[in-house]
Structures are given as C-alpha cells and as structure tokens.
Design a protein around this motif. Sequence first.
Motif, PDB file in Angstrom:
ATOM      1  N   ARG A   6      -3.792 -43.624 -15.651  1.00 12.89           N
ATOM      2  CA  ARG A   6      -2.772 -44.039 -15.009  1.00 12.89           C
ATOM      3  C   ARG A   6      -2.203 -44.724 -16.223  1.00 12.89           C
ATOM      4  O   ARG A   6      -2.567 -44.863 -17.297  1.00 12.89           O
ATOM      5  CB  ARG A   6      -3.355 -45.467 -14.301  1.00 12.89           C
ATOM      6  N   THR A   7      -0.911 -43.661 -16.556  1.00 12.47           N
ATOM      7  CA  THR A   7      -0.280 -44.398 -17.696  1.00 12.47           C
ATOM      8  C   THR A   7       0.319 -45.970 -16.952  1.00 12.47           C
ATOM      9  O   THR A   7       0.153 -46.367 -15.912  1.00 12.47           O
ATOM     10  CB  THR A   7       1.159 -43.572 -17.616  1.00 12.47           C
ATOM     11  N   ILE A  57      -4.680 -30.450 -13.226  1.00 15.14           N
ATOM     12  CA  ILE A  57      -3.922 -31.848 -13.361  1.00 15.14           C
ATOM     13  C   ILE A  57      -2.622 -32.176 -12.518  1.00 15.14           C
ATOM     14  O   ILE A  57      -2.250 -31.525 -12.306  1.00 15.14           O
ATOM     15  CB  ILE A  57      -3.308 -31.944 -14.866  1.00 15.14           C
ATOM     16  N   LEU A  58      -3.725 -33.112 -11.512  1.00 13.43           N
ATOM     17  CA  LEU A  58      -2.773 -33.630 -10.175  1.00 13.43           C
ATOM     18  C   LEU A  58      -1.967 -35.163 -10.620  1.00 13.43           C
ATOM     19  O   LEU A  58      -2.680 -35.832 -11.523  1.00 13.43           O
ATOM     20  CB  LEU A  58      -4.104 -33.945  -9.417  1.00 13.43           C
ATOM     21  N   ILE A  59      -1.144 -34.828 -11.079  1.00 12.39           N
ATOM     22  CA  ILE A  59      -0.119 -36.763 -11.140  1.00 12.39           C
ATOM     23  C   ILE A  59       0.798 -36.618  -9.658  1.00 12.39           C
ATOM     24  O   ILE A  59       1.220 -35.769  -9.425  1.00 12.39           O
ATOM     25  CB  ILE A  59       0.454 -36.083 -12.303  1.00 12.39           C
ATOM     26  N   LYS A  60       0.567 -37.846  -9.386  1.00  9.28           N
ATOM     27  CA  LYS A  60       1.260 -38.799  -8.546  1.00  9.28           C
ATOM     28  C   LYS A  60       2.583 -39.522  -9.629  1.00  9.28           C
ATOM     29  O   LYS A  60       1.998 -40.474  -9.913  1.00  9.28           O
ATOM     30  CB  LYS A  60       0.752 -39.562  -7.440  1.00  9.28           C
ATOM     31  N   CYS A  61       4.164 -39.568  -9.625  1.00 11.99           N
ATOM     32  CA  CYS A  61       4.064 -40.008 -10.130  1.00 11.99           C
ATOM     33  C   CYS A  61       5.870 -40.895  -9.452  1.00 11.99           C
ATOM     34  O   CYS A  61       5.737 -40.257  -8.400  1.00 11.99           O
ATOM     35  CB  CYS A  61       5.158 -39.405 -11.737  1.00 11.99           C
ATOM     36  N   PRO A  62       6.679 -41.654  -9.826  1.00 11.84           N
ATOM     37  CA  PRO A  62       7.448 -42.608  -9.429  1.00 11.84           C
ATOM     38  C   PRO A  62       8.889 -41.631  -9.446  1.00 11.84           C
ATOM     39  O   PRO A  62       8.982 -40.596 -10.126  1.00 11.84           O
ATOM     40  CB  PRO A  62       7.819 -44.312 -10.365  1.00 11.84           C
ATOM     41  N   LEU A  63       9.731 -42.152  -8.523  1.00 10.14           N
ATOM     42  CA  LEU A  63      11.431 -41.758  -8.587  1.00 10.14           C
ATOM     43  C   LEU A  63      12.418 -42.580  -7.893  1.00 10.14           C
ATOM     44  O   LEU A  63      11.456 -43.913  -8.758  1.00 10.14           O
ATOM     45  CB  LEU A  63      11.360 -41.164  -7.039  1.00 10.14           C
ATOM     46  N   CYS A  73       2.218 -43.220 -13.069  1.00 10.29           N
ATOM     47  CA  CYS A  73       1.531 -42.493 -12.798  1.00 10.29           C
ATOM     48  C   CYS A  73       0.196 -42.492 -12.524  1.00 10.29           C
ATOM     49  O   CYS A  73      -0.320 -42.414 -14.234  1.00 10.29           O
ATOM     50  CB  CYS A  73       2.136 -41.699 -13.509  1.00 10.29           C
ATOM     51  N   HIS A  74      -0.066 -41.763 -11.619  1.00 12.14           N
ATOM     52  CA  HIS A  74      -2.041 -42.172 -11.479  1.00 12.14           C
ATOM     53  C   HIS A  74      -1.927 -40.169 -12.076  1.00 12.14           C
ATOM     54  O   HIS A  74      -1.450 -38.837 -11.419  1.00 12.14           O
ATOM     55  CB  HIS A  74      -1.962 -41.028 -10.726  1.00 12.14           C
TER      56      HIS A  74
END
Lengths: 338, 338, 338, 338
Positions: free
Chosen positions: D100-101, D139-145, D218-219
């Motif tokens: 995670r970041t 590289i899969l990333i889930k990030c905020p909005l 970010c995941h």
Amino acid sequence: MASINILKFGVSSPSDTSPLNQLKAAGFSPHDILAVIGKSEGNGCVNDFSRTLSSRVWEPQIPRSAVTVFSGGTEGVLSPHVTFVVSDRSTTGLRAAVGRTRIIEPHEIGTSVQAFEVASSIQSILKESGVAIDQVRLILIKCPLLTSEKVEIIKSSGMPPVTTDTYESMAKSRYSSALGIAIALGELEEDGLHEAMWSQPCWSTKASCSSGAELEDCHILIIASDSSPGGLRAISGYMSDAIDARAITRLLEQVDRESGHVLQVFAKAEADPTGKIRGNRHTMNTDSDIHSTRHARAAVGGLLAGLVGETRLYVSGGAEDQGPPGGGPLCVVYRVAP
Amino acid sequence: MASINILKFGVSSPSDTSPLNQLKAAGFSPHDILAVIGKSEGNGCVNDFSRTLSSRVWEPQIPRSAVTVFSGGTEGVLSPHVTFVVSDRSTTGLRAAVGRTRIIEPHEIGTSVQAFEVASSIQSILKESGVAIDQVRLILIKCPLLTSEKVEIIKSSGMPPVTTDTYESMAKSRYSSALGIAIALGELEEDGLHEAMWSQPCWSTKASCSSGAELEDCHILIIASDSSPGGLRAISGYMSDAIDARAITRLLEQVDRESGHVLQVFAKAEADPTGKIRGNRHTMNTDSDIHSTRHARAAVGGLLAGLVGETRLYVSGGAEDQGPPGGGPLCVVYRVAP
Amino acid sequence: MASINILKFGVSSPSDTSPLNQLKAAGFSPHDILAVIGKSEGNGCVNDFSRTLSSRVWEPQIPRSAVTVFSGGTEGVLSPHVTFVVSDRSTTGLRAAVGRTRIIEPHEIGTSVQAFEVASSIQSILKESGVAIDQVRLILIKCPLLTSEKVEIIKSSGMPPVTTDTYESMAKSRYSSALGIAIALGELEEDGLHEAMWSQPCWSTKASCSSGAELEDCHILIIASDSSPGGLRAISGYMSDAIDARAITRLLEQVDRESGHVLQVFAKAEADPTGKIRGNRHTMNTDSDIHSTRHARAAVGGLLAGLVGETRLYVSGGAEDQGPPGGGPLCVVYRVAP
Amino acid sequence: MASINILKFGVSSPSDTSPLNQLKAAGFSPHDILAVIGKSEGNGCVNDFSRTLSSRVWEPQIPRSAVTVFSGGTEGVLSPHVTFVVSDRSTTGLRAAVGRTRIIEPHEIGTSVQAFEVASSIQSILKESGVAIDQVRLILIKCPLLTSEKVEIIKSSGMPPVTTDTYESMAKSRYSSALGIAIALGELEEDGLHEAMWSQPCWSTKASCSSGAELEDCHILIIASDSSPGGLRAISGYMSDAIDARAITRLLEQVDRESGHVLQVFAKAEADPTGKIRGNRHTMNTDSDIHSTRHARAAVGGLLAGLVGETRLYVSGGAEDQGPPGGGPLCVVYRVAP
C-alpha cells in the motif's frame, strides 16, 4: 409499548455510523434504539447496494429486537441521514413498537400471503403493546423484492411469479405490505383483499412501505400518539397529488399553531399512473433512463424541503395503496414547548 | 420593440406543433411569433435529441427572424410545453426583442469570445429596440456546446479545448453567455471579464442560459417591462439556494396583491457546488447515474409547481453565473385585471 | 420483387441525411430506395427521440412506398449509421420487398391481433412479390409501443392493457410481431398462437423486430435470396447465447470460403431471462439504472464488431421469440467477387 | 515473494463471502490470501457502493497484509465474481507481491505526488520481494477519488483541486497511478513525469488502475512470472482499440499452443477519446445517460467473454495511460498441464 424520542443526524456515506456518537451525546444509549430509519444515497431500486451497506453496518450496532428501515434514493435536494427512534424513560406523548414478519418466500412476495403476514404481525404488535388503532399515526414497513435468482426459484418450482420484472416486484411488494396495513388498521376487510389486489384499489394514509433486496422478512415500525402529556406529537395527512403543497402547509400550520418544531417528516411519493398531474402530462412513466420512483422522490423532496426549510427528510418512492393514486401519505413528527 | 403577449400550451411530444392551432384560436397568427420557448422531454444534456427534434419541427413554422429556445429536461412533475412570445398590437405592458449572435466557432465555445459576442449582440438589440437596461426583466439565451467532433476540430487545429468533457462544455457555454449578459446589463465591467472567468465569479439575476447541440449561434430573447399601461407584468428575483421557497412566495405574493394571474415562471436551478444545502449534504454532484442538472430541475421544479399549482413551468438546469451559487434566477410573468 | 443492393454510411447525428449524397455518388437515386434501416444514438427505449428525429428527416426524402426502420441504441462501440436497401436494375442475387400493416390500435399492441396483422401483411407481400418462404433470409419489423397516453386510452375504453409499463410494452410488441413472422413463415401454426403467447414460447431465426413510439403501424422489410446469379448473398444463423462467438465465426468463415466481403450484419440481442449465461450470473435484469436491452446491445455489439472488424452494424435489443432465449438471430449480407 | 495460485468464484451479491468456503474446499486457508480482486455489480463510478460493501465484508476475512481491489461495473455479460491470489507452498511459476502507499491526501489525488508515491511503493515492493522488472506481468492498483467533501477540503485550504468533477477525478487518479507504474517499471523517466501529466502522454501495458471512494491509500498488487518450473503462466499484451479481437486471440492462441487453460483475463477498456473507432464515430463520450467507462466495459467485456467463452472476467473501465488511447492492457493467466 415504550414512550419514544426521535432524533436525526446526517451521514457522510451509507457506511457512516458516527451518528451513534451524537446519539450518546444527546443522552441516549444504543440499547435504547428501537429503529434506525435511513435515507441512503443509492438509486432506491433493485440494485441499490447503499441500503445493503447501511443495514450491514448498522445492524451489529443496535439491539437484536430493533429494526432497520433503509430507503434508498436521495434525489435532488434530499440529504442522506438516519432517524433514530429511541425509548425514552420519560413520557413524551409518542410511543412506538417494532416487529418482523416471518421470512416471505419468493413465491409469496407481492401476493396476498405477504399482505396477510403483514396484517397479522401488525395485529400482534398492536395487541402486545396495547396501542389502539386510532392512536396509530404511521406504520413504516421495509419488505423484500424479487431478484433474478428469486424469479428463477419460483419458476423452477413450477409456480408463476407475480412478475418477472425485478423493478416491478418492488411495487408489488410495497402494495402487498400496504394492504396488510390497511387490513390491520380496519381500513380493508380481510375478504376484500382479493378484490383490492386485482380490481378495486383501496388505500391507507398511515402506510409507508419500501422494498429492498437486503432483507427476506418484513420490518415493521409503528408510531402512535399517546394520550399522556409530553412534548412530542405526530399528525398525519396525505398529498392528493405530487404538487399538493396545501396538504403539507396545512400540517405545518398546525405545528405553528402549537408553536412546535418539526423533528421529521415521513412522506411517500409516486408518479401519477394516469401520466398526468392536474390535467398536464408528466413524463415520469415514459422515461427509460430514470425510473419513476426516482423522479417522484426528487420532485416531492424538493417541495417538502422548500416548505419545511430542511433537506434531511424521509421521502420514499412508490406509494401504491399508500395515499391516493399519484399522491402519498404524510406524517409530521414535531416537538412543542413543554 | 414590440408589445407582446405570452401564451403557453402543453405538447404531446417533442414533435407536436399543434399548439399553433391553439395560438390561432386565441387570435394570433404564426407571423406574430417572436419566440418559441419550450421544455422538451429529453435528458437536457449533450445527447438530448428532443431539443433538436423540436427545433426542426418548429423552425419552419415561425418567422425567420423569430428564435427558438428549447430547454431539455422535464424531470419529476414538469410538463412538456411551449410558451409563445407573440407581438401584440395593443399595449400590454411587456415588450420583447430577439436576435442571434454570429456562429460561435468550436474553439470559442465557453470562452470570453462567446461572452463578448453575446454582450455585443444584446447591446445592439437593446439599442435598436429602445429598451433601457433597467426595464429588462429576463434575458433567455440558447447557446451551443462541444460535441466529440467539435473537440476534435479544436484539437486538430492545435488549440486546447476549454474542456474535453462534452457535458462540462454545456456549463462552460452557459457561463460564457451569462457573463455576456452581465456585461450587457452593466453588472460586470468588460475588463473584469477575465477575472470573472477564472477566479472571481459574478452573477446576474436576469440571465437564463441553456446550451444544446441543436444550434451553432446563440439565440437571444429579451423580455422587458414597459412604462405604458396594460395588463401584463414581469417581476424578477432569485432563489438563494435550491430550497428557497421564500423567494418564490415573495414574488407570488406580489402577484396576489395585484390580483394577478401567473402566466409563466422562468427559473434556473443547479446543484450547490459545495455539495451542501443549508449545511446538509446533497448527492447531486456524486451521482454518476443522473447528472446534477437533472436532479436540480426535478427538485426545483417540484417546489415551484407545488407553489404555483401548475406543472407547465420553464425550469432549466445549470445556473452558472445566473443567480448565486446553488440558487438561480426567477422571473414571473403575470396578468392583472385591466 | 426487385433485385436489390445494400449500402451503408455513417451519420453525424440522427438528423443527418447527407448519406443521400453518398448514395447518389454510388450511382443510385433516392427513388431507388426501398428501405432505410438505421441505428440511431438514443436510448433505444420508450423515450428515444433520436428514432423519431431520424424518421422525420428521412421520410420526406424517400419514396412513399419505402419504409424506415430506425433502431435506437448505439451502446458501446456501435456506430450510428444508415443502411440503404435499394432497387438494382441488374441481377444481384438478393431481393427485397416492403410493406406496412394497418394502424395497430392501442389495445391491439402486444396482442395476437398484432401478430395476425403482421402475419397476413407478410403473406400478402410474399405472394405479390413471388418470394418463396425458403428464400427468406430476414424479416425486419418496426412496430409501435404503448405510451402513457395510449395506456390511458385503453383504460378509458374499459379494456385491460397488456401492460401498464411502457418499457415492457416494447417487448410485448416485438414478441407479437415475431410471432406474426413465425406464422407467416410456417414456423408456427395459427392455432398455436394463443399458446405461444402465454405458455409455449416458440422462436424464429429470421425475425428481427424493434418497437418505437415514432409509428402507429408496423413497417415490414423482407430480404430474400435469389436463385439467379449475382454477387450478393445473405446467410442466416443464430446465437445460442449472448457470448456465442462460434455462431458468428461460422457465418464469417462461410463468407471467407467464398472470398466474400461483409456488407452488413443484422443481429438481435437480449439479456438471458434466467439471469445466467453459461451458468454464471449476469446483472442486466437487476440493473435499475440501465435497461437490459442497452446492456445486451453493448455486449453483443462489442463481440460482433470485434469479429467483423467494423462498428457500423445493426445490433438491436430485445430478442423475444427472435432466436432462442438469451440468444438472437444473425443475418450476414455479403458480396462475392463476380 | 511467494509462489502463488489463482482461483476465481462467482458471487451472489457484493456482500457474498461464500467463495471462502470454495477456497477452503480447494485446499487453501484464508491466511494464504494475498489479494482479493473483485468485479462488483455497481456502476463502477463515484457512487458505487457495491465496491464499498465488498471491501467491508471481505477485509475482516483476510490477513491484514492482504489487499482488496474491487472494480465496479459488470455491464453487459460480465459476471460478478472474486479472484483470489493465494500463496502456494509449491512452485507454480507465478509470484505476487502486495503493498500500500501512504494515505493520499485530497489535494494530492490525481497529481504527480500520487504518481511518485505509487512509484516508490512499487519500487520498495519489488526490491523486498526480489522481483526483476522484466518478470512483471501486471500491476493492479486501486486508488482513491475526489468526493464533493474532498473537493471542499481542498478548496477550503486555498488550493485548486485538479478537477471539481467527481467522475473526472477517477480518471485523474487512474492516470497518476499508471504514471507511477510507468516510472517504477522504467517506462517513464522521473523527470519526464511533468510532461507526461500535461502534454506528452505515455502508456504502460502492465498497468491496470481503478479508482474508488472506498479507500484513502493505494492498494498495489504485482503479478510476476517466475523462471522456476510450475504450471502457471501469465502473458501480457494490449488491445490497440476497443474492437481489437486480434490482440486477444493472439494471446489465446499462445495458451492453446501450450495446451493451457485460461484462469483469468485482466483487461482495461476505454472509449476512444477521439470519438472514433477505426474511422467510425462512437457515442460513448456524448452519452449523458451512461458514462463512457460503463459503455467501454460492456463492449470489451462482450468481446472478451465471447472469445474466452466465459463471463467471470476482470474488465475494468478507464484506461488512461494503460495501453494506447482507446485500447487497453491485457493479461492472461493460465495453467498448463504439468
């Protein structure tokens, strides 16, 4: 049946349970909660996961005997919030009782079986709590709907589903629940149910029913007035159509006459099934982009919020058998100075 | 500038021109038409072909010098209709003038160039028609937007488009038009335009701007009051926020004091850009299923229709620089007994 | 029955008739037009005014005897376009015939009356044009739907409408038309119609039916192959489900074997009514934000466009009785080297 | 960095965690979970509470160090499901690492700060796990909005938000994350970042980024191939446009050549920003009823599902800097016989 208080708080998202802190700050414990009634910000239709999310986060926080009623859809100016119905040790002038039906099987959803289950559950609750029918001001119900899977379960058992349209099943379920209320309140005879379901619509102005995929049984909340003294009051009325401002101002004028302060308004709204309002065409029933319940909530929510001066109101869509066609029931809960 | 009358009629679809018959029955000829202002039943957004359809069927029926202003979106209770602004030989107390800007090139849409073109066109119209600024009650503008093709035209010429988001281009275009109105009405200095566009928003309460893919220039309609006697009046105001019922009732009370009868209400509505109304969150700016202009029209339309008691009202969405942020301009046209 | 050619051109909007110029450049006259088949870019549902707009602009440009079939909805990669079916003096190998039913009254829409009218009209057209049933490759029909007003007309005459849900009426109308095709093609016995309507669904792979508010009668286009020599061919097949790539590649392989070039693909698509595709759940029937026909067009359009390598394809939504449940009919028209 | 296995299972709703039972039945423990990657059935946009609901129910079930990546939107034929990435004691040929970041502050979302945080986190993860850049397959990333509230937080601190449009913030966040991946993989120089953000777009075919309101950091999930023996493989490619079937079949042919069996496909999809696909207009960027990411998922999902023959695929919308404009990255994970 307990004396109750009513408090409402905004939420920052469907998963926000921080209003519990505000409830505690106001001197109540989570143990006092009888019901959490919420407006959550999904589409209020079949795939509204904001309701499921809210139920999931709230149910572990409240007593097992308490019920949740999450109504999706905060279209237009409506603000996502929760309303707590809590037991109050002092006499407030308002009482409430809650309960559940048994699980409604897929093939029973939207049928007279559901209506009878609702009716008999309400009758039991009223009896246990000692509330007379004429004291009832509002019966809020949350009831199940048909998903694709439930439709398939029904079909595979060889029965015809009341509808194969999942959105339409929401209306059927609300209608059955509302007829159950009408029977319980003596507004409809049990043997008139079949006719009411098929040809002779009747309606109750105390009924407020909302359907959802997040539950299998029906959650029931009854709010009643008490002859005892206390600062809380509830008055009921109904809008004759979706622009019936007079119905609202009439109730608000009564609050004013008693120098009261509005705590919450509970309303149902729907698109007039004739496609017209006071002779002029509306387009809610031919809009294939936005379902009519969303339109109706937005419009009636705009009117109510303007007149009450506040946007955290309970306006729910789909008013089948709840108030006259195209209109809907209203219930104003308010506090008067002691 | 002609003395005018105002008549409105429901339509059965965006292609319905039968109101022409009703206009004739009321003693007017199609040659008298200065403007056709319509609410058509599309989404009011980029791909609203109900506006294009209405323009297509109406434009061959009206004088070349006349303008059309079709605003899409009859969410909630709003009823599709057309309002005719027609020349009246007798003195009515109201006047109107119409005109067009030159074609606004793709790279000019939503920029200060559009604002200046609108401003100078209005100034010419006012001068020619002899209307003083303080007589102006409402300036309605229909202006173009950016489609995917226009964005590509701009890019291929090496210029940066004001936005590549076609829906957002509607807001930019409305904003530019509204600033043009503000300049023409002396509410904004020409050399304050750059600041107004970027950092110091200003607003006009006489501006009502709507954008669409159905035109390339801007259509302009100015409604002004006349010192001469006659039964028609127009009064302006603005809603401070989307639930400002008081702003509406104040205007309606004035109509009542003069024993008047409302002919039409022109309103703009928008979702408060802060995400809140009177401190409570709304969800219009985070709903990715329904654009905020649709929500705002539904809610404000519901409030206005309730208070006026009629659903054929001109409520248009997107009120950038038209009234205060989150609110919008109001103009009530009414008739008093002679 | 004329020998025909097929040409297709992109449109820049639903009101774009510039393809007429391209048709002329290709050596045809507007008088040669038998049918204009279009994909227009509205929602393809009840309030799709892109279809009405297209009909309006195209109908004055084509012979009175010609028909239009505009199917709304270019979801996903699908590109708005028109396909001309034109008479060709030379022998092409393909023939076509067109016609119309009488006006279908509101209470007849979606009933066996509509099915019979469609069947008898097709039978007349086939007889007049001398086409044998086994030569038919595709029957395209555009048929009416129920608006709120039509529902009220039916109710006021004391009859029960087949549905009060305007979106659902589109499916009922498509289904009736498709049964009419099945009867005309001998796939269904006339006295099996009642059962087909209520309990024993049958399906035709030559049927492609689309409903809309822009017409009152049914428009019929029959495409048939000819035993005569010529460079045009049409082959039919059907997708068993919405991901049946094999059904498409099988037809494309045949085109390849004949060194042919695809001119157009006509397909219908629908959400599997069981809520599953090859055992896995889909969500098209529980999405209350986007109707299932829109989902199905987008998905099947994506698959077809990928396999054909082009996005100007006729993919229409709602395949009741047109191909097996969850699947839909396919017709590939192609040209082989002479 | 662990050797991993990949298993996927359908879910009955966003709150369904029953796949844990299937995981156990397959011989794995919840403790083995490195990542849960899901397609949930909301709108995939700002107000997609299906993602939040899924995160809420899954996170208590998996190790603290594991990450979730829920991508909303199962338009068209796509089927809601979860894919588990689990540690495998045996050597499988595939490895994975997660991290995670730090929390990305509202004013950092969609900026170069986010890109740098992503880049440095990936670099740390790669270093710790001993994976070389050329082994990385995805590289899969889930990030905020940005929500309305976050926009207000930024404004109240006097900073300009990268956008005030919450839907657009999703694209900005995906883009920043993808640039971070490009830097970490050596595809973009750190000092080229500013240019990449503003004028000279670059793209990575290993990047797959999805944004959501359900997280603040970010995941990150990295899937890499291993030189060691074992039955699992991953191959990467990219679609040049949304109908690039050839890109997919090329990868599937390689799987076939190795007699492999597809376990999962990871794809990103987007509407071509030029408004055209192979020269023909699409309408995804001018549809104000359905956001372009929904259209793109439906179309590319339809194509992929048809070619793979299965609907439980990871197709995510919005491919900024992830593959060429209008196209998107592909990664096929498959198993070969030992």
